[in-house]
Design a protein around this motif. Structure first.
Motif, PDB file in Angstrom:
ATOM      1  N   LEU A  74       8.160  34.185  75.922  1.00 51.90           N
ATOM      2  CA  LEU A  74       9.568  34.538  76.151  1.00 51.90           C
ATOM      3  C   LEU A  74       9.786  35.279  77.463  1.00 51.90           C
ATOM      4  O   LEU A  74      10.902  35.738  77.735  1.00 51.90           O
ATOM      5  CB  LEU A  74      10.072  35.405  74.985  1.00 51.90           C
ATOM      6  CG  LEU A  74      10.028  34.760  73.589  1.00 51.90           C
ATOM      7  CD1 LEU A  74      10.544  35.737  72.538  1.00 51.90           C
ATOM      8  CD2 LEU A  74      10.845  33.473  73.559  1.00 51.90           C
ATOM      9  N   SER A  75       8.744  35.383  78.280  1.00 51.38           N
ATOM     10  CA  SER A  75       8.845  36.181  79.505  1.00 51.38           C
ATOM     11  C   SER A  75       9.864  35.630  80.495  1.00 51.38           C
ATOM     12  O   SER A  75      10.434  36.375  81.284  1.00 51.38           O
ATOM     13  CB  SER A  75       7.466  36.289  80.174  1.00 51.38           C
ATOM     14  OG  SER A  75       6.995  34.992  80.542  1.00 51.38           O
ATOM     15  N   ARG A  76      10.068  34.320  80.488  1.00 55.84           N
ATOM     16  CA  ARG A  76      11.027  33.722  81.421  1.00 55.84           C
ATOM     17  C   ARG A  76      12.227  33.117  80.696  1.00 55.84           C
ATOM     18  O   ARG A  76      12.857  32.177  81.183  1.00 55.84           O
ATOM     19  CB  ARG A  76      10.315  32.663  82.270  1.00 55.84           C
ATOM     20  CG  ARG A  76       9.287  33.251  83.239  1.00 55.84           C
ATOM     21  CD  ARG A  76       8.607  32.175  84.066  1.00 55.84           C
ATOM     22  NE  ARG A  76       7.812  31.294  83.230  1.00 55.84           N
ATOM     23  CZ  ARG A  76       6.560  31.552  82.851  1.00 55.84           C
ATOM     24  NH1 ARG A  76       5.987  32.686  83.210  1.00 55.84           N
ATOM     25  NH2 ARG A  76       5.886  30.703  82.100  1.00 55.84           N
ATOM     26  N   CYS A  77      12.532  33.674  79.531  1.00 55.08           N
ATOM     27  CA  CYS A  77      13.633  33.148  78.727  1.00 55.08           C
ATOM     28  C   CYS A  77      14.973  33.452  79.414  1.00 55.08           C
ATOM     29  O   CYS A  77      15.195  34.557  79.919  1.00 55.08           O
ATOM     30  CB  CYS A  77      13.589  33.780  77.340  1.00 55.08           C
ATOM     31  SG  CYS A  77      14.630  32.952  76.144  1.00 55.08           S
ATOM     32  N   SER A  78      15.864  32.470  79.425  1.00 57.02           N
ATOM     33  CA  SER A  78      17.140  32.639  80.126  1.00 57.02           C
ATOM     34  C   SER A  78      18.244  33.203  79.238  1.00 57.02           C
ATOM     35  O   SER A  78      19.332  33.522  79.729  1.00 57.02           O
ATOM     36  CB  SER A  78      17.596  31.291  80.698  1.00 57.02           C
ATOM     37  OG  SER A  78      17.776  30.340  79.647  1.00 57.02           O
ATOM     38  N   ILE A  79      17.995  33.322  77.932  1.00 54.50           N
ATOM     39  CA  ILE A  79      18.998  33.863  77.026  1.00 54.50           C
ATOM     40  C   ILE A  79      18.600  35.287  76.630  1.00 54.50           C
ATOM     41  O   ILE A  79      17.449  35.687  76.798  1.00 54.50           O
ATOM     42  CB  ILE A  79      19.165  32.972  75.769  1.00 54.50           C
ATOM     43  CG1 ILE A  79      17.844  32.877  74.983  1.00 54.50           C
ATOM     44  CG2 ILE A  79      19.673  31.591  76.144  1.00 54.50           C
ATOM     45  CD1 ILE A  79      17.959  32.113  73.687  1.00 54.50           C
ATOM     46  N   PRO A  80      19.525  36.096  76.105  1.00 55.60           N
ATOM     47  CA  PRO A  80      19.199  37.475  75.738  1.00 55.60           C
ATOM     48  C   PRO A  80      18.075  37.547  74.694  1.00 55.60           C
ATOM     49  O   PRO A  80      18.081  36.802  73.717  1.00 55.60           O
ATOM     50  CB  PRO A  80      20.509  38.012  75.165  1.00 55.60           C
ATOM     51  CG  PRO A  80      21.576  37.175  75.790  1.00 55.60           C
ATOM     52  CD  PRO A  80      20.969  35.807  75.930  1.00 55.60           C
ATOM     53  N   VAL A  81      17.127  38.445  74.923  1.00 56.72           N
ATOM     54  CA  VAL A  81      15.999  38.661  74.018  1.00 56.72           C
ATOM     55  C   VAL A  81      15.884  40.156  73.748  1.00 56.72           C
ATOM     56  O   VAL A  81      15.979  40.976  74.667  1.00 56.72           O
ATOM     57  CB  VAL A  81      14.673  38.147  74.626  1.00 56.72           C
ATOM     58  CG1 VAL A  81      13.494  38.509  73.720  1.00 56.72           C
ATOM     59  CG2 VAL A  81      14.732  36.641  74.846  1.00 56.72           C
ATOM     60  N   VAL A  82      15.656  40.506  72.474  1.00 57.09           N
ATOM     61  CA  VAL A  82      15.327  41.881  72.099  1.00 57.09           C
ATOM     62  C   VAL A  82      13.936  41.856  71.471  1.00 57.09           C
ATOM     63  O   VAL A  82      13.672  41.063  70.560  1.00 57.09           O
ATOM     64  CB  VAL A  82      16.350  42.476  71.113  1.00 57.09           C
ATOM     65  CG1 VAL A  82      15.899  43.862  70.648  1.00 57.09           C
ATOM     66  CG2 VAL A  82      17.725  42.557  71.749  1.00 57.09           C
ATOM     67  N   ALA A  83      13.050  42.724  71.982  1.00 58.53           N
ATOM     68  CA  ALA A  83      11.677  42.791  71.492  1.00 58.53           C
ATOM     69  C   ALA A  83      11.538  43.908  70.471  1.00 58.53           C
ATOM     70  O   ALA A  83      12.158  44.972  70.585  1.00 58.53           O
ATOM     71  CB  ALA A  83      10.722  43.031  72.657  1.00 58.53           C
ATOM     72  N   VAL A  84      10.699  43.655  69.457  1.00 58.19           N
ATOM     73  CA  VAL A  84      10.368  44.647  68.435  1.00 58.19           C
ATOM     74  C   VAL A  84       8.850  44.732  68.365  1.00 58.19           C
ATOM     75  O   VAL A  84       8.158  43.713  68.445  1.00 58.19           O
ATOM     76  CB  VAL A  84      10.936  44.239  67.061  1.00 58.19           C
ATOM     77  CG1 VAL A  84      10.482  45.202  65.982  1.00 58.19           C
ATOM     78  CG2 VAL A  84      12.462  44.172  67.099  1.00 58.19           C
TER      79      VAL A  84
END
Length: 398
Positions: A74-84
């Protein structure tokens, strides 16, 4: 009437992990308490699979970043990401440009160790996991334990053991037993997960090591599934995982509405401790009382009677009662009932078993008798205890 846009959100979690299940429960609680309209994508078997995730056409992702493969995918994901995931002392361990909600590994370990100190122990050890990329969070718990021990000018005794597969099971158990026997007693052991704590409890039983007189044990996760398979009720630190899920969902909701949150980090403290027999260390001087309590802990839920405990110890019933009155200030029956009550409380903290099944499984002669014991000892019915426990698990603050 204008309606809110429905957002398509992927949840990348592993339903086999208690931590991930609790986080997703927190996400569900957030959605249930707000007007957020999300269509959720999860694998049908609630497993975490990354194949093709880069081609997924959605609006946002919440994911467990404890696995480095997830962070990389997901490092280059273009949509919003929240990490847990877990907290890290090294800033470089956190993903860049992504908001991160962390369980506070240092506070989890400190809470467990403080509890072991409170019950009178002066020696401590940790049972961890083998070193792999997926177990980075376990290294952080080791580091926290090491830091606490160094502050007290004590050595940090840490045992990782090996992975528990069918082919390595005997080797794993024998390694645990050898380590347990090498430790000065009494000792308090923190396991990095409840699953590891369960294995160690089993090793203690096989080796004839009394828990908690010789080894007091506490896990982390408060996993009801694990508790179903422990002969001695397991103490455990309750992670604030549901609060983490609610927080992660709130952050993603803000991002979907244009709020920039890159590099924001929030650490959620533990929610408390569930204290049961595995860590309730008491200094027992008389060897007959120690031996009797060890037998009671293992077999109280099978409906044992005082005379059976006396037979196991090899003394008369009247002599054993005298030893208990002098050492414990109560009868053998009182101790048996106390362990049955603790096991019933643990069983009721999950909605997966009926009250009747809990009563039978904990050695009560009838559901009515368990109701009587709960009312007398706790001032509430088993159903009221369950409702309160499940409500706290859902609403406990982080």
């Amino acid at each position: 009437m204008k309606t809110s846009k429905v957002h398509r959100i992927a949840l990348l979690f592993n339903g086999n992990k208690s931590f991930d299940r609790e986080v997703t429960a927190g996400i569900a609680a957030y959605l249930g308490s707000t007007r957020a309209a999300w269509d959720l994508f999860l694998e049908e078997d609630f497993r975490l699979r990354l194949a093709g995730i880069e081609h997924w056409q959605g609006d946002g992702i919440i994911a467990d970043f404890d696995d480095p493969a997830v962070a990389a995918a997901l490092s280059r994901c273009s949509i919003p990401v929240v990490a847990v995931g877990g907290s890290y002392a090294d800033e470089a361990q956190y993903p860049r440009g992504i908001p991160y909600v962390a369980t506070d590994n240092f506070k989890l370990v400190k809470l467990a160790r403080d509890h072991l100190i409170d019950v009178g122990l002066q020696r401590f050890a940790m049972f961890s996991l083998p070193m792999t990329g997926e177990n980075r969070w376990a290294r952080e718990r080791e580091n926290a334990f090491g830091s606490l021990m160094r502050d007290d000018q004590m050595d940090a005794e840490i045992f990782r053991g090996c992975e528990t597969t069918a082919s390595s099971w005997d080797e794993s158990v024998q390694g645990q037993i050898a380590w347990l026997r090498s430790l000065p007693k009494p000792v308090g052991i923190i396991a990095v997960t409840d699953a590891r704590a369960r294995q160690l409890l089993q090793a203690c039983t096989i080796a004839g090591i009394e828990v908690p007189e010789q080894v007091a044990l506490i896990g982390i996760d408060n996993d009801p599934m694990v508790r179903m398979f422990t002969r001695i009720p397991l103490s455990s630190v309750i992670q604030g995982a549901q609060e983490m899920g609610r927080t992660a969902a709130h952050l993603l909701d803000q991002m979907l509405h244009g709020v920039r949150l890159a590099n924001m980090r929030i650490q959620v403290p533990p929610a408390g401790i569930n204290v049961f027999a595995s860590s309730q260390h008491q200094v027992i001087k008389h060897p007959h009382v120690m031996r009797a309590r060890h037998f009671i802990r293992q077999y109280a839920c099978q409906g044992i009677k005082t005379h059976q405990v006396a037979d196991y110890v090899g003394v008369s019933r009247s002599s054993l009662e005298t030893y208990f009155r002098h050492e414990m200030g109560c009868s053998v029956h009182d101790v048996i009932l106390r362990f049955k009550l603790d096991a019933a409380k643990a069983g009721l903290e999950s909605a997966e078993r009926s009250i009747a099944d809990v009563a039978t499984g904990c050695g009560f002669t009838s559901t009515q008798y368990m109701y009587l014991v709960f009312k007398r000892e706790l001032g509430c019915t088993p159903r009221a205890y369950r409702d309160r426990a499940l409500g706290e698990n859902t609403l406990a603050p982080g």
